[in-house]
Motif scaffolding. Structure first.
Motif, short mmCIF file in Angstrom:
data_model
loop_
_atom_site.label_atom_id
_atom_site.label_comp_id
_atom_site.label_asym_id
_atom_site.label_seq_id
_atom_site.Cartn_x
_atom_site.Cartn_y
_atom_site.Cartn_z
N LEU A 35 19.73 116.38 -74.76
CA LEU A 35 20.59 115.46 -75.50
C LEU A 35 20.38 115.55 -77.01
CD1 LEU A 35 20.54 112.34 -73.18
CD2 LEU A 35 22.51 113.76 -73.76
N ARG A 43 20.21 118.13 -78.72
CA ARG A 43 21.06 119.20 -79.24
C ARG A 43 22.53 118.82 -79.25
NH1 ARG A 43 19.89 124.47 -76.17
NH2 ARG A 43 20.85 123.20 -74.59
N ALA A 44 22.90 117.73 -78.58
CA ALA A 44 24.30 117.30 -78.51
C ALA A 44 24.69 116.58 -79.81
CB ALA A 44 24.49 116.37 -77.32
N ASN A 45 25.97 116.43 -80.00
CA ASN A 45 26.49 115.73 -81.17
C ASN A 45 26.31 114.23 -80.95
OD1 ASN A 45 27.88 114.62 -83.27
ND2 ASN A 45 29.83 115.61 -82.80
N ARG A 46 25.30 113.65 -81.61
CA ARG A 46 24.99 112.24 -81.39
C ARG A 46 25.78 111.31 -82.31
NH1 ARG A 46 18.89 112.00 -81.84
NH2 ARG A 46 19.14 114.04 -82.76
N SER A 58 28.74 110.56 -81.55
CA SER A 58 29.47 109.81 -80.54
C SER A 58 28.56 108.69 -80.02
CB SER A 58 29.87 110.72 -79.39
OG SER A 58 30.20 109.96 -78.25
N VAL A 69 27.10 109.49 -76.50
CA VAL A 69 25.96 110.42 -76.51
C VAL A 69 24.73 109.76 -77.13
CG1 VAL A 69 25.11 112.65 -77.33
CG2 VAL A 69 27.46 112.44 -76.52
#
Length: 179
Positions: free
Chosen positions: A16, A18-21, A23, A26
């Motif tokens: 997580l 590495r995800a676009n936080r 949002s 997320v």
């Protein structure tokens, strides 16, 4: 079991992270997994302290530390989701600066009823009444002014959705309740 939980949550946190936080969904998932990781670490540390020293209150202390971390994460999510639900202006947007950029266009005479709000985590919207030079309506230049206004917002403020009401200067006499 706590050490197994630590390993699983490290993997989930890493994925997580590495995800676009930007949002909220997320960010919420990341905060949840991260506080789970802290809880498992706290449980493991408390268990070791209890086994080594016999100090049984270590478990309660670890629980309180995890609760404090959860409250911190929850506050940030509540604040940001509240801005979306209440359609508040994004923190990084200064209305005076937005108005100033719109007024920098040579055809723009005035800007009123300017509103900026948050639609979702990554989407801000702007609406405004824009008073433009009368010649823009006479020479058919109004659509180009609209394009330039939207480009201005997109370039300076990363606003993808905007709605403008273009008005000639004399229109203000017909409007009631301007703010």
């Amino acid at each position: 079991m706590a050490l197994v939980g630590v390993v699983v949550n490290i993997a989930a946190t890493w994925a997580l992270a590495r995800a676009n936080r930007s949002s909220l969904n997320v960010a919420g998932a990341f905060a949840h997994v991260l506080t789970d990781l802290y809880a498992f670490i706290g449980t493991a540390v408390a268990g070791i302290v209890i086994l080594v020293t016999g100090y049984t209150r270590a478990d309660a202390i670890a629980s309180l530390v995890v609760v404090a971390l959860m409250l911190h994460a929850a506050w940030g999510l509540l604040r940001d989701s509240g801005r979306v639900l209440l359609e508040a202006a994004p923190r990084e947007v200064d209305l005076d600066e937005v108005r100033g950029h719109l007024l920098d266009l040579p055809e723009v005479v005035a800007v009123h009823d300017l509103h900026v709000w948050t639609v979702t985590s990554n989407l801000s919207a702007v609406s405004a009444h824009v008073v433009v030079d009368e010649l823009c309506f006479q020479n058919g230049f109004a659509p180009q002014v609209l394009d330039r206004l939207q480009a201005c917002l997109g370039g300076h403020f990363d606003v993808e959705h905007s709605t403008f009401q273009l008005e000639p200067a004399g229109h203000a006499r017909h409007e009631t309740g301007m703010h």
